[in-house]
Design a protein around this motif. Structure first.
Motif, short mmCIF file in Angstrom:
data_model
loop_
_atom_site.label_atom_id
_atom_site.label_comp_id
_atom_site.label_asym_id
_atom_site.label_seq_id
_atom_site.Cartn_x
_atom_site.Cartn_y
_atom_site.Cartn_z
N ILE A 1 3.27 17.75 -3.74
CA ILE A 1 4.02 16.76 -2.95
C ILE A 1 4.32 17.26 -1.54
CG2 ILE A 1 6.24 15.57 -2.80
CD1 ILE A 1 6.19 15.34 -5.85
N ALA A 2 4.82 18.49 -1.44
CA ALA A 2 5.22 19.01 -0.13
C ALA A 2 4.04 19.57 0.66
CB ALA A 2 6.28 20.11 -0.30
N MET B 1 0.85 -1.20 0.00
CA MET B 1 0.00 0.00 0.00
C MET B 1 0.88 1.25 0.00
SD MET B 1 -2.99 1.04 2.71
CE MET B 1 -4.21 2.31 2.31
N SER B 2 0.43 2.26 -0.65
CA SER B 2 1.14 3.53 -0.70
C SER B 2 1.36 4.08 0.71
CB SER B 2 0.31 4.52 -1.53
OG SER B 2 0.41 5.83 -1.03
N PRO B 3 2.59 4.56 1.03
CA PRO B 3 2.82 5.17 2.35
C PRO B 3 1.89 6.34 2.66
CG PRO B 3 4.91 4.68 1.27
CD PRO B 3 3.84 4.41 0.26
N VAL B 4 1.58 7.16 1.65
CA VAL B 4 0.68 8.29 1.88
C VAL B 4 -0.72 7.79 2.24
CG1 VAL B 4 -0.52 10.21 0.77
CG2 VAL B 4 1.94 9.95 0.48
N LEU B 5 -1.23 6.84 1.47
CA LEU B 5 -2.57 6.32 1.74
C LEU B 5 -2.60 5.53 3.04
CD1 LEU B 5 -3.55 5.21 -1.88
CD2 LEU B 5 -4.22 7.30 -0.67
N ARG B 6 -1.51 4.82 3.34
CA ARG B 6 -1.45 4.08 4.61
C ARG B 6 -1.45 5.04 5.79
NH1 ARG B 6 2.48 0.96 3.40
NH2 ARG B 6 4.18 2.25 4.24
N SER B 7 -0.72 6.17 5.67
CA SER B 7 -0.71 7.16 6.74
C SER B 7 -2.07 7.80 6.91
CB SER B 7 0.35 8.23 6.45
OG SER B 7 0.38 9.20 7.49
N LEU B 8 -2.74 8.09 5.78
CA LEU B 8 -4.08 8.66 5.85
C LEU B 8 -5.03 7.74 6.59
CD1 LEU B 8 -6.27 10.72 5.07
CD2 LEU B 8 -6.43 9.57 2.85
N ALA B 9 -5.02 6.45 6.23
CA ALA B 9 -5.90 5.48 6.89
C ALA B 9 -5.53 5.35 8.37
CB ALA B 9 -5.79 4.13 6.19
N ALA C 1 8.06 7.50 -6.97
CA ALA C 1 9.00 8.62 -7.06
C ALA C 1 8.51 9.80 -6.24
CB ALA C 1 9.19 9.02 -8.52
N MET C 2 7.24 10.14 -6.35
CA MET C 2 6.71 11.30 -5.63
C MET C 2 6.75 11.06 -4.12
SD MET C 2 3.54 12.70 -7.97
CE MET C 2 2.60 11.16 -7.95
N GLU C 3 6.44 9.84 -3.70
CA GLU C 3 6.44 9.56 -2.27
C GLU C 3 7.86 9.53 -1.70
OE1 GLU C 3 2.34 7.22 -1.29
OE2 GLU C 3 3.99 6.00 -2.07
N SER C 4 8.85 9.15 -2.51
CA SER C 4 10.22 9.19 -2.02
C SER C 4 10.65 10.63 -1.76
CB SER C 4 11.17 8.50 -3.02
OG SER C 4 11.27 9.24 -4.23
N VAL C 5 10.21 11.55 -2.61
CA VAL C 5 10.49 12.98 -2.38
C VAL C 5 9.77 13.46 -1.12
CG1 VAL C 5 10.28 15.31 -3.31
CG2 VAL C 5 10.87 13.42 -4.83
N ALA C 6 8.51 13.09 -0.98
CA ALA C 6 7.75 13.51 0.20
C ALA C 6 8.40 13.01 1.48
CB ALA C 6 6.32 12.99 0.10
N SER C 7 8.88 11.77 1.48
CA SER C 7 9.55 11.22 2.67
C SER C 7 10.84 11.97 2.97
CB SER C 7 9.84 9.73 2.47
OG SER C 7 8.65 8.99 2.33
N SER C 8 11.61 12.28 1.92
CA SER C 8 12.84 13.04 2.12
C SER C 8 12.57 14.43 2.69
CB SER C 8 13.61 13.17 0.80
OG SER C 8 14.30 11.99 0.47
N LEU C 9 11.50 15.06 2.19
CA LEU C 9 11.16 16.40 2.69
C LEU C 9 10.74 16.34 4.16
CD1 LEU C 9 9.26 17.84 -0.40
CD2 LEU C 9 11.49 18.57 0.48
N CYS C 10 10.06 15.28 4.54
CA CYS C 10 9.69 15.12 5.96
C CYS C 10 10.94 15.06 6.82
CB CYS C 10 8.85 13.87 6.15
SG CYS C 10 7.14 14.02 5.60
N LEU C 11 11.94 14.30 6.37
CA LEU C 11 13.19 14.19 7.13
C LEU C 11 13.94 15.51 7.16
CD1 LEU C 11 14.44 10.71 5.83
CD2 LEU C 11 13.61 11.24 8.14
#
Length: 501
Positions: free
Chosen positions: A202-203, A1-9, A169-179
């Motif tokens: 993304i951000a 499952m997508s990390p973004v969708l998993r976090s939302l749920a 690709a987009m979620e990898s950028v989002a994760s990097s920005l969180c860090l």
């Protein structure tokens, strides 16, 4: 499952009643946001569109539609509100979108040649939208397997290019920005840029959801944006005071407007504001320093749509004057022998109509930007390789660098610097309404003090009108269209050089 969708749920289960999103008309809790996304997902599943075009102002509907398309694995094509009808028709035909989701019943910018006259009215709780079947060119349905987003960028020709991106690709950028930004649940991210801008998408949506932070998504007019180049910074200051964000993203021009208003009104940013990312163009160091003196926590970054937005970013612990920061964790960056910046990681899948991006033998994509690293790994970007011109004395000049030095001066609103094969550079300037010729001349002198002699402005021309999308002198990302401007003012440019010879 997508990390973004998993976090939302996960947020909907762990914090169902906490505020997830605040728009102009109210707020949504995490459970409400998740439920609305699932409801729209089910609606999309019934209709099975091939590709969805999204045409809406910043707000809850945009976020819900985006998340529903991700969940149903339907490619989504954000259409910028500032695109012309011709650009919109080109994008729809190019990507083969067959369904339009819209926040208005009669979207005048969407040509009737590509949409049905009347859309289907729908509601998602208090959110209302319209769905229009789209008519695309016969047989024009590109293979978009594994593509989650198509973001359209426009070059000097004005014909938008569709950049195909994967969710990974987009979620990898989002994760990097969180860090990099130390994102946290207590954050309140204010979206100032349009969600149709990939970085804000993304951000401003994915990264806050990963962190469990609150999304602040007022309409673009409420934050002072109209079209792609008109901005009322006073409205942004008011929204920041009302919503008290902790993070936001600005372009250099938006930051300059914010700085000038805060200086004039002697206002201070609220204490909870901790991170303002600034990017989209070369930024004069003096502008960042003025902002920092006012208490604005500004950090310069660098990215491209083809790299799924962000590539590098300065942070509170890692910043250096004039630098765009260190590469983010998900990406590898090199500089070629000729100065071109090369990137590997989170790359696009190609443009619509092409199979894959052209990469070199080592797996790097050539960005077309010029830059260098210092000994501590900080990246510095000079500008676009194709925009650099060579003077008659053989000196290379990056016009974007010079333009930022000009536009940091209060009397100058827009600038386009030209000088290919000439003994000095000429600036075509759009001045502030109250600026006198002497004030403009003084501003140029101040800018020239910051530049080496070969890059200084030798003469200037006051533009007849601002550079805009309508007069085809400005690109969608706010960059001056140099060739068009040079053609428009060719006679006056020639006269300047003749008088100097």
């Amino acid at each position: 499952m997508s990390p973004v969708l998993r976090s939302l749920a996960g947020q909907a289960i762990a914090h169902p009643d906490d505020t997830a999103l605040i728009g102009d008309q109210g707020s949504l809790s995490w459970s409400q946001l998740h439920e609305a996304g699932q409801t729209l997902r089910a609606w999309l599943r019934e209709r099975q569109p091939r590709t969805v075009a999204l045409y809406a102002d910043n707000g809850p509907l945009w976020v819900i539609a985006d998340l529903a398309c991700l969940a149903e694995q339907i490619p989504c094509v954000p259409l910028p509100l500032f695109f012309s009808p011709a650009q919109i028709q080109h994008a729809i035909d190019d990507c083969g979108a067959d369904l339009l989701l819209c926040d208005q019943p009669e979207p005048e910018s969407i040509p009737l040649a590509v949409r049905s006259k009347q859309g289907q009215y729908m509601t998602l709780g208090e959110q209302q939208f319209w769905a229009f079947p789209l008519i695309t060119l016969q047989g024009n349905a590109p293979d978009l397997r594994e593509t989650a987003r198509i973001t359209y960028t426009s070059g000097s020709t004005g014909a938008p290019k569709g950049v195909r991106l994967s969710l990974e690709a987009m979620e990898s950028v989002a994760s990097s920005l969180c860090l990099a930004t130390d994102a946290r649940r207590e954050d309140r991210h204010l979206s100032v840029l349009p969600y149709a801008t990939l970085l804000e998408n993304i951000a401003g949506i994915y990264a806050p959801i990963l962190a469990g932070a609150t999304l602040l998504c007022p309409s673009l007019s409420r934050v002072g944006l109209q079209g792609s180049s008109r901005f009322d910074p006073g409205r942004l200051v008011q929204v920041m005071r009302e919503l008290e964000p902790s993070t936001l993203i600005l372009t250099p021009q938006l930051l300059q407007g914010l700085v000038e208003v805060l200086q004039k009104t002697r206002q201070a940013p609220h204490p909870g504001l901790r991170f303002i990312a600034v990017g989209g163009a070369v930024i004069a160091p003096q502008l960042l320093e003025r902002a920092q003196r006012l208490g604005l926590p500004v950090y310069q970054g660098y990215g491209l749509s083809e790299c799924s937005s962000a590539v590098t970013l300065c942070t509170p612990d890692q910043q250096r004057r004039g630098s765009v920061g260190h590469p983010l964790p998900h990406i590898d960056v090199r500089v070629a022998d000729d100065g071109e910046i090369l990137v590997k990681g989170a790359l696009f899948q190609g443009y619509v109509g092409t199979d894959t991006p052209v990469i070199d033998a080592d797996g790097y994509w050539h960005t077309g930007d010029i830059g260098h690293f210092d000994d501590d790994g900080f990246l510095y970007v000079a500008g676009r390789k194709r925009d650099i011109f060579i003077t008659s004395f053989g000196r290379n000049v990056s016009p974007e660098w010079v333009e930022q030095q000009l536009m940091v001066q209060a009397p100058i609103v827009q600038a386009c610097v030209l000088g290919e094969e000439q003994p000095f550079s000429i600036a075509i300037l759009v001045a502030a309404p109250e600026a006198t010729p002497q004030a403009i001349a003084d501003a140029i002198e101040q800018a020239n003090h910051q530049l080496p002699d070969y890059a200084r402005i030798g003469d200037w021309i006051l533009a007849d009108a601002p550079f805009t999308l309508d007069n085809k002198l400005l690109g969608p990302s706010g960059q001056p269209l140099r060739h068009a401007i040079q053609q428009r003012y060719a006679d006056r440019i020639t006269q300047c050089y003749q008088e100097a010879s």
